[in-house]
Design a protein around this motif. Structure first.
Motif, PDB file in Angstrom:
ATOM      1  N   GLU A 124     -15.902   9.226  -4.254  1.00 16.11           N
ATOM      2  CA  GLU A 124     -14.756   9.834  -3.585  1.00 16.11           C
ATOM      3  C   GLU A 124     -14.971  11.338  -3.366  1.00 16.11           C
ATOM      4  O   GLU A 124     -14.696  11.864  -2.288  1.00 16.11           O
ATOM      5  CB  GLU A 124     -13.491   9.598  -4.408  1.00 16.11           C
ATOM      6  CG  GLU A 124     -12.225  10.119  -3.778  1.00 16.11           C
ATOM      7  CD  GLU A 124     -11.012   9.747  -4.604  1.00 16.11           C
ATOM      8  OE1 GLU A 124     -10.211   8.942  -4.114  1.00 16.11           O
ATOM      9  OE2 GLU A 124     -10.889  10.259  -5.737  1.00 16.11           O
ATOM     10  N   ARG A 138      -3.247  13.677   3.527  1.00 17.16           N
ATOM     11  CA  ARG A 138      -3.446  14.835   4.407  1.00 17.16           C
ATOM     12  C   ARG A 138      -3.156  14.575   5.878  1.00 17.16           C
ATOM     13  O   ARG A 138      -2.902  15.497   6.631  1.00 17.16           O
ATOM     14  CB  ARG A 138      -4.855  15.373   4.257  1.00 17.16           C
ATOM     15  CG  ARG A 138      -5.907  14.502   4.921  1.00 17.16           C
ATOM     16  CD  ARG A 138      -7.314  14.940   4.587  1.00 17.16           C
ATOM     17  NE  ARG A 138      -8.307  14.134   5.254  1.00 17.16           N
ATOM     18  CZ  ARG A 138      -8.665  12.914   4.910  1.00 17.16           C
ATOM     19  NH1 ARG A 138      -8.079  12.323   3.883  1.00 17.16           N
ATOM     20  NH2 ARG A 138      -9.584  12.256   5.577  1.00 17.16           N
ATOM     21  N   ALA A 198      -7.220  14.373  -5.162  1.00 15.38           N
ATOM     22  CA  ALA A 198      -7.534  13.119  -4.462  1.00 15.38           C
ATOM     23  C   ALA A 198      -6.294  12.550  -3.771  1.00 15.38           C
ATOM     24  O   ALA A 198      -6.371  12.075  -2.631  1.00 15.38           O
ATOM     25  CB  ALA A 198      -8.124  12.107  -5.432  1.00 15.38           C
ATOM     26  N   ALA A 199      -5.151  12.600  -4.433  1.00 18.22           N
ATOM     27  CA  ALA A 199      -3.921  12.086  -3.817  1.00 18.22           C
ATOM     28  C   ALA A 199      -3.530  12.935  -2.609  1.00 18.22           C
ATOM     29  O   ALA A 199      -3.138  12.401  -1.568  1.00 18.22           O
ATOM     30  CB  ALA A 199      -2.791  12.051  -4.844  1.00 18.22           C
ATOM     31  N   MET A 251     -15.114  13.368   0.192  1.00 19.54           N
ATOM     32  CA  MET A 251     -14.266  14.540   0.427  1.00 19.54           C
ATOM     33  C   MET A 251     -15.111  15.708   0.929  1.00 19.54           C
ATOM     34  O   MET A 251     -14.748  16.379   1.900  1.00 19.54           O
ATOM     35  CB  MET A 251     -13.527  14.932  -0.857  1.00 19.54           C
ATOM     36  CG  MET A 251     -12.428  13.978  -1.254  1.00 19.54           C
ATOM     37  SD  MET A 251     -11.769  14.304  -2.908  1.00 19.54           S
ATOM     38  CE  MET A 251     -10.861  15.802  -2.638  1.00 19.54           C
ATOM     39  N   ARG A 310       2.955  11.258  -6.279  1.00 17.68           N
ATOM     40  CA  ARG A 310       2.743  11.025  -4.845  1.00 17.68           C
ATOM     41  C   ARG A 310       3.965  11.438  -4.022  1.00 17.68           C
ATOM     42  O   ARG A 310       3.820  12.005  -2.940  1.00 17.68           O
ATOM     43  CB  ARG A 310       2.388   9.565  -4.581  1.00 17.68           C
ATOM     44  CG  ARG A 310       0.967   9.226  -4.990  1.00 17.68           C
ATOM     45  CD  ARG A 310       0.627   7.770  -4.727  1.00 17.68           C
ATOM     46  NE  ARG A 310       0.807   7.356  -3.348  1.00 17.68           N
ATOM     47  CZ  ARG A 310      -0.079   7.554  -2.365  1.00 17.68           C
ATOM     48  NH1 ARG A 310      -1.213   8.149  -2.622  1.00 17.68           N
ATOM     49  NH2 ARG A 310       0.167   7.138  -1.146  1.00 17.68           N
ATOM     50  N   TRP A 313      -5.545  14.601  -0.732  1.00 15.08           N
ATOM     51  CA  TRP A 313      -6.546  14.273   0.295  1.00 15.08           C
ATOM     52  C   TRP A 313      -6.151  12.999   1.046  1.00 15.08           C
ATOM     53  O   TRP A 313      -6.232  12.937   2.267  1.00 15.08           O
ATOM     54  CB  TRP A 313      -7.907  14.125  -0.368  1.00 15.08           C
ATOM     55  CG  TRP A 313      -9.018  13.712   0.523  1.00 15.08           C
ATOM     56  CD1 TRP A 313      -9.545  14.405   1.580  1.00 15.08           C
ATOM     57  CD2 TRP A 313      -9.773  12.507   0.439  1.00 15.08           C
ATOM     58  NE1 TRP A 313     -10.585  13.701   2.148  1.00 15.08           N
ATOM     59  CE2 TRP A 313     -10.747  12.525   1.461  1.00 15.08           C
ATOM     60  CE3 TRP A 313      -9.735  11.412  -0.420  1.00 15.08           C
ATOM     61  CZ2 TRP A 313     -11.657  11.494   1.647  1.00 15.08           C
ATOM     62  CZ3 TRP A 313     -10.641  10.390  -0.236  1.00 15.08           C
ATOM     63  CH2 TRP A 313     -11.585  10.440   0.793  1.00 15.08           C
ATOM     64  N   ARG A 314      -5.699  11.992   0.310  1.00 12.93           N
ATOM     65  CA  ARG A 314      -5.297  10.735   0.946  1.00 12.93           C
ATOM     66  C   ARG A 314      -4.042  10.904   1.804  1.00 12.93           C
ATOM     67  O   ARG A 314      -3.834  10.150   2.744  1.00 12.93           O
ATOM     68  CB  ARG A 314      -5.058   9.669  -0.117  1.00 12.93           C
ATOM     69  CG  ARG A 314      -6.328   9.139  -0.715  1.00 12.93           C
ATOM     70  CD  ARG A 314      -6.065   7.960  -1.656  1.00 12.93           C
ATOM     71  NE  ARG A 314      -7.079   7.932  -2.678  1.00 12.93           N
ATOM     72  CZ  ARG A 314      -6.953   8.437  -3.907  1.00 12.93           C
ATOM     73  NH1 ARG A 314      -5.819   8.987  -4.285  1.00 12.93           N
ATOM     74  NH2 ARG A 314      -7.945   8.395  -4.762  1.00 12.93           N
TER      75      ARG A 314
END
Length: 180
Positions: A154, A117, A111-112, A158, A88, A114-115
């Motif tokens: 998830e 962004r 996914a990380a 997205m 992260r 995306w979170r």
């Protein structure tokens, strides 16, 4: 415009510091389609030391317009959880330098990103299906049903919220994970 591509590939760092694709799949030619559109591309991927001298035979992927945001290497979900903070931290820096994101999903790296962004535009390239990959009998784990549900949901979110979505199949993935 600067693009960050977040993907699950594992890249190799050579003795001289060059980064290459040990399989050759994510070699220089792979990145041309992104470089045709964007001024600069940063690749966020796990990096590892090459396991043998054979890995050095693949050309370096970095160049004047393509760099690698090296993420900590890990194998499997348990090692990911151990290295999640480092992943992260590295992703946060890479996302901050990007104008747009391309998420090759599913996977924890996409996914990380995306979170993290913020308000940046993003596209999703759906290259797999967590619903099928985590079907009963596919993986032996007590958390498999929970992971299947969460990752499927998830990926659907997205795709629904992305500016653009590409799929590796014509029918199955677009039906299960439709774009808005």
């Amino acid at each position: 415009m600067r693009l960050l591509v977040a993907l699950e590939a594992r890249l190799a760092t050579g003795p001289d510091g060059t980064i290459s694709s040990p399989t050759g799949v994510e070699g220089p030619a792979f990145w041309e389609r992104y470089l045709d559109v964007f001024e600069h591309v940063t690749v966020a991927a796990r990096t590892m030391a090459p396991s043998t001298g054979d890995d050095a035979r693949h050309p370096a992927i970095e160049g004047p317009r393509l760099t690698v945001a090296a993420l900590p290497d890990y194998h499997g979900p348990w090692e990911y959880l151990q290295r999640r903070a480092g992943v992260r931290t590295a992703l946060r820096r890479a996302v901050a330098d990007a104008d747009a994101l391309c998420l090759r999903a599913p996977g924890p790296i996409a996914a990380a990103a995306w979170r993290l962004r913020g308000r940046r535009p993003f596209a999703v390239e759906v290259v797999g299906d967590p619903h099928e990959a985590l079907a009963p009998g596919a993986v032996q784990s007590v958390v498999r049903p929970l992971a299947r549900h969460r990752l499927t949901r998830e990926l659907a979110v997205m795709c629904r919220t992305a500016e653009a979505v590409g799929y590796v199949t014509e029918e199955t993935l677009p039906k299960r994970y439709p774009a808005a």
